[in-house]
Design a protein around this motif. Sequence first.
Motif, short mmCIF file in Angstrom:
data_model
loop_
_atom_site.label_atom_id
_atom_site.label_comp_id
_atom_site.label_asym_id
_atom_site.label_seq_id
_atom_site.Cartn_x
_atom_site.Cartn_y
_atom_site.Cartn_z
N ASP A 1 -7.04 11.20 -5.15
CA ASP A 1 -6.70 9.92 -4.63
C ASP A 1 -5.80 8.94 -5.29
OD1 ASP A 1 -8.26 10.42 -2.36
OD2 ASP A 1 -9.90 8.88 -2.64
N SER B 1 7.85 4.12 4.63
CA SER B 1 7.58 4.22 6.01
C SER B 1 7.63 3.13 6.91
CB SER B 1 6.07 4.56 6.27
OG SER B 1 5.22 3.71 5.85
N TYR C 1 -12.79 7.59 14.95
CA TYR C 1 -12.67 6.00 14.89
C TYR C 1 -13.37 5.58 15.99
CZ TYR C 1 -10.55 1.27 14.84
OH TYR C 1 -10.54 -0.02 14.56
N LYS D 1 -9.98 12.35 11.87
CA LYS D 1 -10.22 11.31 11.81
C LYS D 1 -11.12 10.56 12.99
CE LYS D 1 -9.53 6.62 10.92
NZ LYS D 1 -10.16 6.07 9.78
N SER E 1 0.44 7.44 4.98
CA SER E 1 0.85 6.23 4.09
C SER E 1 -0.26 5.36 3.40
CB SER E 1 1.46 5.24 5.03
OG SER E 1 2.72 5.95 5.94
N GLY E 2 -1.69 5.65 3.57
CA GLY E 2 -2.54 4.80 2.80
C GLY E 2 -3.16 3.78 3.58
N ILE E 3 -2.77 3.70 4.78
CA ILE E 3 -3.30 2.53 5.45
C ILE E 3 -4.41 2.58 6.29
CG2 ILE E 3 -1.30 0.79 4.96
CD1 ILE E 3 -0.22 1.58 7.65
N SER E 4 -4.74 4.02 6.55
CA SER E 4 -5.89 4.48 7.28
C SER E 4 -6.49 5.58 6.27
CB SER E 4 -5.58 4.63 8.55
OG SER E 4 -6.86 4.94 9.38
N PHE E 5 -7.75 5.86 6.71
CA PHE E 5 -8.39 6.92 5.66
C PHE E 5 -8.89 8.09 6.64
CE2 PHE E 5 -8.78 3.01 3.55
CZ PHE E 5 -8.16 3.50 2.38
N ARG F 1 -5.44 -1.24 -3.85
CA ARG F 1 -5.61 -2.47 -3.24
C ARG F 1 -6.29 -3.65 -4.09
NH1 ARG F 1 -7.49 -0.95 2.93
NH2 ARG F 1 -5.99 0.84 3.24
N GLU G 1 4.69 1.93 13.73
CA GLU G 1 4.32 1.04 15.10
C GLU G 1 5.44 0.15 15.28
OE1 GLU G 1 0.04 0.01 14.64
OE2 GLU G 1 -0.44 1.79 15.67
N ARG H 1 3.00 7.87 -3.67
CA ARG H 1 3.46 7.21 -2.53
C ARG H 1 4.70 6.29 -3.02
NH1 ARG H 1 -2.35 6.43 -0.54
NH2 ARG H 1 -2.52 7.72 0.99
N LYS H 2 4.70 6.12 -4.38
CA LYS H 2 6.06 5.29 -4.71
C LYS H 2 7.35 6.04 -4.35
CE LYS H 2 4.05 3.45 -8.91
NZ LYS H 2 3.31 2.13 -8.23
N GLN I 1 -1.96 8.11 -4.68
CA GLN I 1 -1.46 6.72 -4.76
C GLN I 1 -0.08 6.48 -5.44
OE1 GLN I 1 -4.43 3.70 -6.01
NE2 GLN I 1 -2.68 2.76 -6.81
N GLN I 2 -0.11 7.39 -6.63
CA GLN I 2 1.12 7.22 -7.47
C GLN I 2 2.14 7.75 -6.88
OE1 GLN I 2 1.89 5.82 -10.58
NE2 GLN I 2 -0.39 4.88 -10.02
N GLU J 1 -9.56 -0.31 7.32
CA GLU J 1 -8.33 0.02 8.25
C GLU J 1 -7.55 -0.94 8.43
OE1 GLU J 1 -8.11 3.05 9.61
OE2 GLU J 1 -10.07 4.11 8.87
N ILE K 1 0.97 -1.05 0.10
CA ILE K 1 0.10 0.08 0.20
C ILE K 1 0.86 1.12 -0.09
CG2 ILE K 1 -1.85 1.20 1.42
CD1 ILE K 1 -2.95 -1.57 2.26
N ILE K 2 1.90 1.25 0.75
CA ILE K 2 2.51 2.34 0.91
C ILE K 2 3.61 2.63 -0.50
CG2 ILE K 2 4.79 3.55 2.08
CD1 ILE K 2 3.75 1.70 4.65
N SER K 3 3.79 1.27 -0.95
CA SER K 3 4.50 1.45 -2.15
C SER K 3 3.86 2.01 -3.37
CB SER K 3 4.89 -0.09 -2.67
OG SER K 3 5.83 -0.34 -1.47
N LYS L 1 -0.21 6.83 9.36
CA LYS L 1 -1.05 5.86 8.68
C LYS L 1 -1.89 6.52 7.57
CE LYS L 1 -1.46 2.03 12.21
NZ LYS L 1 -2.46 1.34 12.83
#
Lengths: 260, 307
Positions: free
Chosen positions: B70, B82, B15, B13, B52-56, A92, B85, B77-78, B74-75, A258, A86-88, B49
Motif C-alpha cells: 500500500d 487520471s 459494493y 470489488k 487511482s486510490g480513490i476506491s478500494f 489521506r 468520470e 501514484r506520483k 501510494q508513492q 469511498e 490522492i492520485i498525486s 478508481k
Amino acid sequence: MFNLVRAYLYKTTKSKIFWVLLALTTCSAIAMFSIAYGIGNKSINENISNIGFLLSDMNMMSIVGAVLATTLICSDFDTKNIHHPIISGFARIQIIISKAIVYWLLLLVLVSPYIIVTIIGLSMDSTFSMGRNAAGFLSILTLTTSGSFGEYVTIMITMTMVYLAQLTICILLAFVLRKSVLVVAAYYMMSMFFGQVASFQNSFEIMNNILSFTPYSVEFITINVSMSKGDIISAVSICVIFIIVVLYLTFMTFRKAEIR
Amino acid sequence: MGETILKTNQLTKIYKKQPVLHDVSIELKEGRIYGLIGENGAGKSTLMKIISGISFQTEGSFELFGKSSDKEIQQQRKRIASMIEQPAISPDMTAKGNLKYHRYMRGIPNEELEDEILQLVGLTGTNNKKAKHFSLGMKQRLGIAIALLTNPELLILDEPVNGLDPQGVVEIRQLLTRLCEERQMTILISSHNLPELYLTTTDYIIIHKGKIMKQMTQQQLDEECRHYIRIGCTAPEQCVHVLEAVLKTQNFQVMPNKTIKLYDFLEDLGDVSTALFENGITLTEFSLQGDTLENYFLTLIGGEQHV
C-alpha cells in the motif's frame, strides 16, 4: 505536505466566499464594538444588547467557521477535486492535516477583526458592556477591568485556541457529511445545543464533568484576565487534546472511505 | 514489449453486497494505449478508481510500477495522473488558475508550464473566463491539461472525448498518440465512442458485468475482425477443389460447420460466384463478412460465439 497547504491556501483565498466571510466578520466586529461602547457609556439603550450579542464572535464564528469548512472541504467533494491529492500520492492523513492547517490559518484571519477591536477596546480608557450577554472576545472586552499587556495577549491567544478547537469539529463533519448544507446545519445545531447545555452546566454535575473536558465548557467561552495560570494551561491542554482526538476520528472515517 | 506498468491480480470489488468487479486480472505495458471497453456499469470507472486510490478493492491486489505494498503504491501514484468520470476542476477559477493550483499541489516550480499545457490542449485565449462558464468540451480539455501537468508515465482517462466536437475529438486523439509515441506514456482510456477508440488505441480490454472478457492487441482484433467471403454449399470438398484449382488460392479456412471463409477476392465477389456456379456447386450461403470493433464487442458481451 507544504505543497498541499500552499495549494489549498491559494484555492480558498481565490474563492469569493472567503472574502465575503471576512467582510462579514469585519462589519460584525465593528458593530459589536460600537454597541458595547455605546451601552458601556450609556449612549445606547441596553435593550439593544441582544443584537450586539448576535453580532459577537461567539455567534458569528459558529456560522462563519462552518461555511469556511464547506468552502475548503465539501467543495472538493462536489467538484471531485478531492481525487487529485490522492492520485498525486498524498496519504489521506496528509490531506486531513493540510486541510486542518489551512482551516486554522483562515479562521485566524476571519477572527482577526474581533481580536483587533478587542485590542483597541482594551487600550482605551472606556467601559464596554453588553448587558448580561457576554462570551468569547466580547467577554474579554466587557469583563476585563485591568491587567498587564502580557495577560491580555495570553487570554486572547487562549480564546483563539478555544475557537480553533471548537470549530475543528467542522472538519470532521465536512469529511463525514460532505454536503455543505448538512455541515452548516449540523454545526449550527451543535453550537446551539452546547450553548444551552453550557448555561445549565453548573446545575448538573455529570454535564459539568463532561463539558469541562471539551472546549465547549462555559469556563472557556468566558475567559478573562481573572483566570489563573493553571486554568489557562488547562484550557490550552484540553483544546490541544480535543483537536488531536477530532483529527484522529476524521482520519479513521476517511482513511478507507469511498469517494464517488 | 516494454516494462509492465500495471498488473492486477484477481481484483474483486463488492459494493453494497453487489459485485462490481470480479477477478479482474490485466496487465499494462509501457508506451501503449489501452482502450477499456464496456457498457455503463460494467466496472470501468471502478477499476480506474481502485488504481487511482480513490476506491478500494474487496479482494485481490495489484502492482504499480512493480510495487505492491500500500505504501509503495501510494508513492508510485506520483507517476500517474487520471481524470475519472468528469473533469475535477475548480469552477470559480480560470483555466490558468486551475493549473496553478495543481502546479502548487504537485510542487512544480515552472510557471511557464501553465501556458505550454494550455496551448497543448487548445485552451489558450480563455484568459479571465472562469471554468464554470466553459463548455463541456473545454472542461474536458482542462481536465486533460491538469492530468498532463506532471508528465505522467501512466495516464488514466475516463471518457475523455465526451462532449468534444468532431475537431476536438481528432485533436485529443492526435495528442494522446503523440504523447504515447514521444514520451513512451502508457494510457488507459475508456470510451463509448468505439470507432474513435479504434483509431486511438493499440490494445483493448473488454469488460462486462465486472469481468474481463478479453484483453487483446489491435493486431489480434484485426485478425479476429478480418473480412472474408463466407461460402456455404452442399459440397464443401468440391468447393475447396474449385478454390484451389480454378481460383488458385489457398487463403481460406474450412470451418467446423463446413462453411468456408475465403480471405481473397474480397473486391471480386462476382468472379468467385461465377467460378463456383460454372463448376456445378450449389451455394446455400454467399456473403461478405467481417466485424467492426463495435460489432465484435457486442458479439462478445452478447455471449454468442464470434463469427
